[in-house]
Design an enzyme around this catalytic site. Structure first.
Site, PDB file in Angstrom:
ATOM      1  N   SER A   2      -0.095   2.120  -1.628  1.00 37.82           N
ATOM      2  CA  SER A   2       0.557   3.131  -0.809  1.00 37.82           C
ATOM      3  C   SER A   2      -0.419   3.734   0.179  1.00 37.82           C
ATOM      4  CB  SER A   2       1.137   4.265  -1.650  1.00 37.82           C
ATOM      5  OG  SER A   2       0.090   4.969  -2.291  1.00 37.82           O
ATOM      6  N   THR A  56       2.855  -0.760   4.159  1.00 40.11           N
ATOM      7  CA  THR A  56       2.835  -0.222   2.804  1.00 40.11           C
ATOM      8  C   THR A  56       3.943   0.817   2.739  1.00 40.11           C
ATOM      9  OG1 THR A  56       1.415   0.701   1.053  1.00 40.11           O
ATOM     10  CG2 THR A  56       1.042   1.524   3.286  1.00 40.11           C
ATOM     11  N   TYR A  57       3.879   1.725   1.782  1.00 44.05           N
ATOM     12  CA  TYR A  57       4.871   2.794   1.707  1.00 44.05           C
ATOM     13  C   TYR A  57       4.148   4.129   1.620  1.00 44.05           C
ATOM     14  CZ  TYR A  57       3.866   2.487  -3.298  1.00 44.05           C
ATOM     15  OH  TYR A  57       3.234   2.454  -4.512  1.00 44.05           O
ATOM     16  N   GLY A 103      -4.720   0.971  -3.084  1.00 44.38           N
ATOM     17  CA  GLY A 103      -4.413  -0.374  -3.557  1.00 44.38           C
ATOM     18  C   GLY A 103      -5.082  -1.425  -2.683  1.00 44.38           C
ATOM     19  N   GLY A 104      -4.475  -2.602  -2.633  1.00 49.19           N
ATOM     20  CA  GLY A 104      -5.041  -3.708  -1.866  1.00 49.19           C
ATOM     21  C   GLY A 104      -5.246  -3.382  -0.396  1.00 49.19           C
ATOM     22  N   ALA A 105      -4.393  -2.501   0.152  1.00 50.54           N
ATOM     23  CA  ALA A 105      -4.519  -2.115   1.561  1.00 50.54           C
ATOM     24  C   ALA A 105      -5.845  -1.414   1.839  1.00 50.54           C
ATOM     25  CB  ALA A 105      -3.355  -1.222   1.962  1.00 50.54           C
TER      26      ALA A 105
END
Length: 126
Positions: free
Chosen positions: A25, A57-58, A73-75
């Site tokens: 996110s 993403t969100y 996260g991965g982002a």
């Protein structure tokens, strides 16, 4: 016909945190989230002005007035603390709706405090 128009933008926010091991996110200061008209869990596009990376993403809510812009996260691999990013969301609408629609544009300073809002972008000239 349905068109996809810019719904909201937070312009040139500074990444304050990057949490690789946090559930994915982007956490956005609640004040900015509300000013932009973004919902928690809404899909957002992130455009990293510093390195050119683009990803989706969100959005989740960070503390109101905190200035937090945390890519998680991965982002988190696409940003570093201090990078400038644009957060954008789009909405689907009919041609009639698009003819009168105006996006929510939120502008911030280096501390991610809102400086002003707008509903249009000036015409670009040479």
């Amino acid at each position: 016909m349905q068109l996809s128009l810019l719904k909201a933008k937070i312009h040139r926010a500074t990444v304050s945190h990057s949490e690789l091991n946090y559930e994915g996110s982007i956490a956005i200061d609640g004040l900015l989230l509300e000013a932009a008209g973004l919902y928690e869990f809404e899909k957002v596009h992130i455009w990293n002005v510093t390195n050119g990376a683009r990803f989706t993403t969100y959005a989740i809510r960070a503390e109101h007035g905190s200035g937090i812009i945390s890519v998680n996260g991965g982002a988190a691999r696409y940003v570093q603390v201090g990078d400038l990013v644009i957060v954008a969301a789009f909405a689907q609408m009919s041609e009639d709706e698009a003819a009168v629609f105006r996006p929510n544009l939120v502008y911030v300073n280096a501390a991610n405090a809102m400086t002003h809002t707008n509903h249009s972008i000036p015409t670009q000239v040479a």
